[in-house]
Design an enzyme around this catalytic site. Structure first.
Site, PDB file in Angstrom:
ATOM      1  N   ASN A  69     110.168 -16.561 -68.904  1.00 42.67           N
ATOM      2  CA  ASN A  69     109.980 -17.525 -67.823  1.00 42.67           C
ATOM      3  C   ASN A  69     110.339 -18.908 -68.308  1.00 42.67           C
ATOM      4  O   ASN A  69     110.254 -19.217 -69.504  1.00 42.67           O
ATOM      5  CB  ASN A  69     108.543 -17.490 -67.282  1.00 42.67           C
ATOM      6  CG  ASN A  69     107.621 -18.425 -68.040  1.00 42.67           C
ATOM      7  OD1 ASN A  69     107.560 -19.622 -67.763  1.00 42.67           O
ATOM      8  ND2 ASN A  69     106.912 -17.890 -69.032  1.00 42.67           N
ATOM      9  N   LEU A  73     105.787 -25.955 -66.502  1.00 44.29           N
ATOM     10  CA  LEU A  73     104.563 -26.715 -66.210  1.00 44.29           C
ATOM     11  C   LEU A  73     104.493 -27.308 -64.805  1.00 44.29           C
ATOM     12  O   LEU A  73     103.916 -28.377 -64.611  1.00 44.29           O
ATOM     13  CB  LEU A  73     104.362 -27.843 -67.244  1.00 44.29           C
ATOM     14  CG  LEU A  73     104.287 -27.426 -68.706  1.00 44.29           C
ATOM     15  CD1 LEU A  73     104.080 -28.664 -69.583  1.00 44.29           C
ATOM     16  CD2 LEU A  73     103.187 -26.413 -68.965  1.00 44.29           C
ATOM     17  N   CYS A 130     104.248 -25.351 -75.234  1.00 45.60           N
ATOM     18  CA  CYS A 130     105.090 -24.859 -74.149  1.00 45.60           C
ATOM     19  C   CYS A 130     106.559 -25.005 -74.501  1.00 45.60           C
ATOM     20  O   CYS A 130     107.036 -26.099 -74.776  1.00 45.60           O
ATOM     21  CB  CYS A 130     104.812 -25.592 -72.851  1.00 45.60           C
ATOM     22  SG  CYS A 130     105.792 -24.922 -71.507  1.00 45.60           S
ATOM     23  N   THR A 193     104.239 -18.257 -75.538  1.00 48.04           N
ATOM     24  CA  THR A 193     105.432 -17.394 -75.461  1.00 48.04           C
ATOM     25  C   THR A 193     106.410 -17.655 -76.603  1.00 48.04           C
ATOM     26  O   THR A 193     106.459 -18.742 -77.171  1.00 48.04           O
ATOM     27  CB  THR A 193     106.161 -17.617 -74.132  1.00 48.04           C
ATOM     28  OG1 THR A 193     106.436 -19.014 -73.994  1.00 48.04           O
ATOM     29  CG2 THR A 193     105.316 -17.158 -72.957  1.00 48.04           C
ATOM     30  N   GLY A 265      97.486 -12.037 -69.849  1.00 50.29           N
ATOM     31  CA  GLY A 265      98.501 -12.877 -69.208  1.00 50.29           C
ATOM     32  C   GLY A 265      99.381 -12.108 -68.240  1.00 50.29           C
ATOM     33  O   GLY A 265      98.959 -11.730 -67.140  1.00 50.29           O
TER      34      GLY A 265
END
Ligand SMILES: Cc1cc2nc3c(=O)[nH]c(=O)nc-3n(C[C@H](O)[C@H](O)[C@H](O)COP(=O)(O)OP(=O)(O)OC[C@H]3O[C@@H](n4cnc5c(N)ncnc54)[C@H](O)[C@@H]3O)c2cc1C
Ligand SMILES: Cc1cc2nc3c(=O)[nH]c(=O)nc-3n(C[C@H](O)[C@H](O)[C@H](O)COP(=O)(O)O)c2cc1C
Ligand code: FES
Lengths: 304, 261
Positions: A69, A73, A130, A193, A265
């Site tokens: 993905n 944010l 992130c 991730t 998740g």
């Protein structure tokens, strides 16, 4: 009688199963499917200082046993969270923990200070990991000195339980873990991730608009387990483990590797009620194997 | 309006192959179905394989509240749909439904439904619904070739059906926008509902706009969750990035940034 409750930095969770930021919305979307009050906790979507539109479509690519993905944010900012969303969710009968994100130390500090004022939020999770935002986010999570700096700056304004979520996109995860403990973290979440990419051969183009994105799902579980285990040996704060958890067995693996709790998740997308099944699966495992308290499982891996 | 979403194990009642690429699945629920509207969709869990990890979204093609059955019209695209195409009677599929919004309902007067390829899926349910609301729509369906023309009798129950094929082997020849219904100087529809490949929807939306007609389309963005939490399926609208699985899949084309600003 089994006792599923667990203590993390002085905060009592009714069980070790929580849901991961960005995969559970604000919990509201799940009310049709389940009683969210049965969860150990909910880590709500990332909150930043100002509104963020996120990255352009396409933001998702399915990959073997996982997905990439590049949401980036997307959220309406901390003021919107405090005014509009918090009042709607504050009475959920579970721990609500806000995932705090930003691009600068000032932004992290601003958001953390605002969330500190919200009575029904007992903890925050600093997202210094992130991969989907240019300028920041992951930079804080890959350079130990920066990780210490941002954690320490937030620590000054945030009085409740401070968790820091680490990125797996580093050479030495233990260096980062030690760095955030030095900065004052009460607990560590891992992992976010893994940076990856997917290519459409017919168009000879990347699938994601951002070219690269974050890999999640069972594909990353072995990496996540290894990192939990390494960090468990290296630091003495409680760990919250995640990465590819689909069922109770996966969860117990994380507990044995040293996690005090887990987050579910991507699995929420496939079965929105999976967390409740995991809770009862842990209970079954404990009964079968004569464990009284779930804390007995934490770090109980036998490597002799 | 809030639609109660449910997760159910549904039993395959029938799986009928229409042609090389298309099949129709009838699934039966053990208990009464929740209320659904045309345009809404379902997320079907395909048998576990590393390559069909996420659920697959499909529009509700029809629903029968007496028999507790839901029908899907599916085109074979990749592993997931190929796997579904081989499913047998009495097998079980886990389905989350109903998801998303629906076509905006009855405007009085003349309306046109335009579907291309598998985009026809939500139009049957819509045509039936319009009919129940005393509207007899014009329905234009485009197919690649005669062999793929199907279910025309079903549509004919609810409206005036016209067919166009890419190769002219049945009905008119060309793309849906080449059909005579679009060639008039002044189109007198109150609304056009369209689903199909994005290029087709854009072309139809452009014509609708030219004629000053309201147009609703159903988008098929790639989805991970289908119920609003992952933010993967967004499309830019006049209100910023909106989720196709919650605020859509149906959008009025005036709200999409398809025509520049
Ligand atoms: C709201 C909604 C309603 C839908 N309704 C129907 C329906 O009624 N009938 C029907 O046959 N199909 C419908 N689709 C499309 C259907 O979901 C996909 O064709 C299916 O998921 C493909 O799965 P697969 O495993 O067979 O193919 P995959 O192996 O996943 O994909 C095959 C190829 O198609 C591409 N692809 C897959 N899904 C999409 C997508 N959503 N958008 C663009 N490219 C894609 C992939 O990139 C790949 O190149 C709908 C989609 C959405 C979002
Ligand atoms: C669609 C999506 C959005 C995410 N958004 C966030 C986020 O906002 N903040 C964050 O810290 N992690 C975010 N994550 C990462 C997850 O919280 C989690 O760390 C990761 O997906 C690994 O766990 P999993 O394999 O169980 O999904 C997101 C993951 C996905 C799939
Ligand atoms: S598919 Fe997850 S938000 Fe739409």
């Amino acid at each position: 009688m089994t006792d599923l409750s667990i203590d993390i930095a002085g905060l009592r969770f009714k069980n070790p199963v929580t849901t991961a930021s960005g995969t559970f919305g604000y919990g509201e979307e799940f009310l049709d499917f389940m009683d969210v009050g049965q969860l150990g906790g909910i880590f709500v979507k990332a909150v930043t200082g100002k509104n963020r539109d996120g990255n352009p479509y396409p933001r998702m690519a399915e990959t073997p046993s996982g997905m990439l993905n590049s949401v980036g944010l997307q959220n309406k900012g901390v003021t919107h969270f405090c005014r509009e969303i918090y009042p709607r969710i504050k009475n959920f009968r579970t721990h609500l923990i806000v995932n705090v994100s930003g691009s600068t130390v000032e932004e992290y500090v601003e958001v953390a200070a605002r969330i500190n004022e919200l009575e029904a939020i007992p903890a925050i999770e600093l997202n210094i990991s992130c991969p989907n935002v240019k300028l920041g986010g992951m930079a804080f999570g890959t350079v130990p000195a920066m990780a210490t700096e941002v954690t320490a700056a937030v620590r000054k304004v945030y009085g409740k339980v401070l968790m820091v979520k680490l990125s797996p996109n580093v050479t030495s995860i233990t260096d980062l873990a030690k760095a955030v403990v030095d900065g004052g973290a009460d607990a560590i979440t891992l992992i976010n991730t893994l940076l990856g990419m997917a290519i459409d051969v017919n168009r000879r183009r990347p699938v994601l608009s951002t070219i690269t994105g974050g890999l999640s799902g069972p594909a990353i579980k072995p990496v996540a387990l290894r990192m939990v285990w390494q960090v468990h040996k290296a630091v003495h704060v409680p760990l919250i483990g995640l990465g590819g958890i689909m069922n109770a067995t996966d969860t117990i693996e994380f507990l044995l590797a040293g996690a005090s709790a887990v987050q579910v998740g991507t699995a929420n997308f496939i079965d929105p009620t999976v967390s409740l099944k995991i809770i009862s699966g842990i209970d079954d495992y404990m009964q079968k194997n004569n464990f009284k308290s779930v804390s007995e499982l934490v770090g109980a891996l036998n490597t002799d | 309006m809030h639609f109660q979403k449910v997760i159910r194990d549904l039993t395959v009642l029938s799986n009928i192959r229409l042609n090389d690429r298309h099949f129709v699945l009838d699934l039966m629920a053990p208990d009464p179905l929740p209320t659904m509207l045309p345009g809404q969709f379902a997320q079907i869990l395909v048998e576990h394989s590393p390559h069909t990890f996420l659920r697959r979204p499909f529009s509700i093609h029809n629903v029968d509240y007496h028999q507790n059955t839901i029908r899907f019209l599916i085109q074979i695209k990749g592993d997931g749909t190929r796997n579904l195409s081989t499913i047998k009677e009495r097998e079980i599929l886990n389905v989350i439904f109903p998801l998303g919004n629906s076509f905006s309902l009855p405007v009085t007067g003349k309306v046109l439904l335009v579907g291309g390829g598998c985009g026809v899926a939500p139009l049957l349910f819509l045509a039936r619904f319009l009919n129940q609301n005393h509207i007899h729509p014009d329905i234009l369906v485009g197919f690649r070739t005669k062999k793929e023309v199907s279910e025309i009798e079903s549509y004919a129950k609810y409206g005036n059906v016209q067919v166009i094929t890419d190769d002219g082997t049945e009905g008119e020849k060309g793309l849906v926008t080449d059909h005579p219904v679009f060639q008039k100087e002044r189109l007198d529809y109150r609304k056009i509902y369209c689903c199909g490949p994005e290029a087709m929807m854009k072309a139809v939306a452009g014509l609708a706009r030219f004629h000053g007609i309201d147009c609703e389309v159903s988008l098929e963005n790639t989805m991970a969750c289908g119920f609003g939490v992952c933010l993967c399926c967004i499309t830019p609208t006049d209100k910023g990035n909106e989720r196709v699985c919650v605020e859509g899949p149906v959008f009025n084309t005036n709200r999409l940034n398809w025509f520049g600003s």
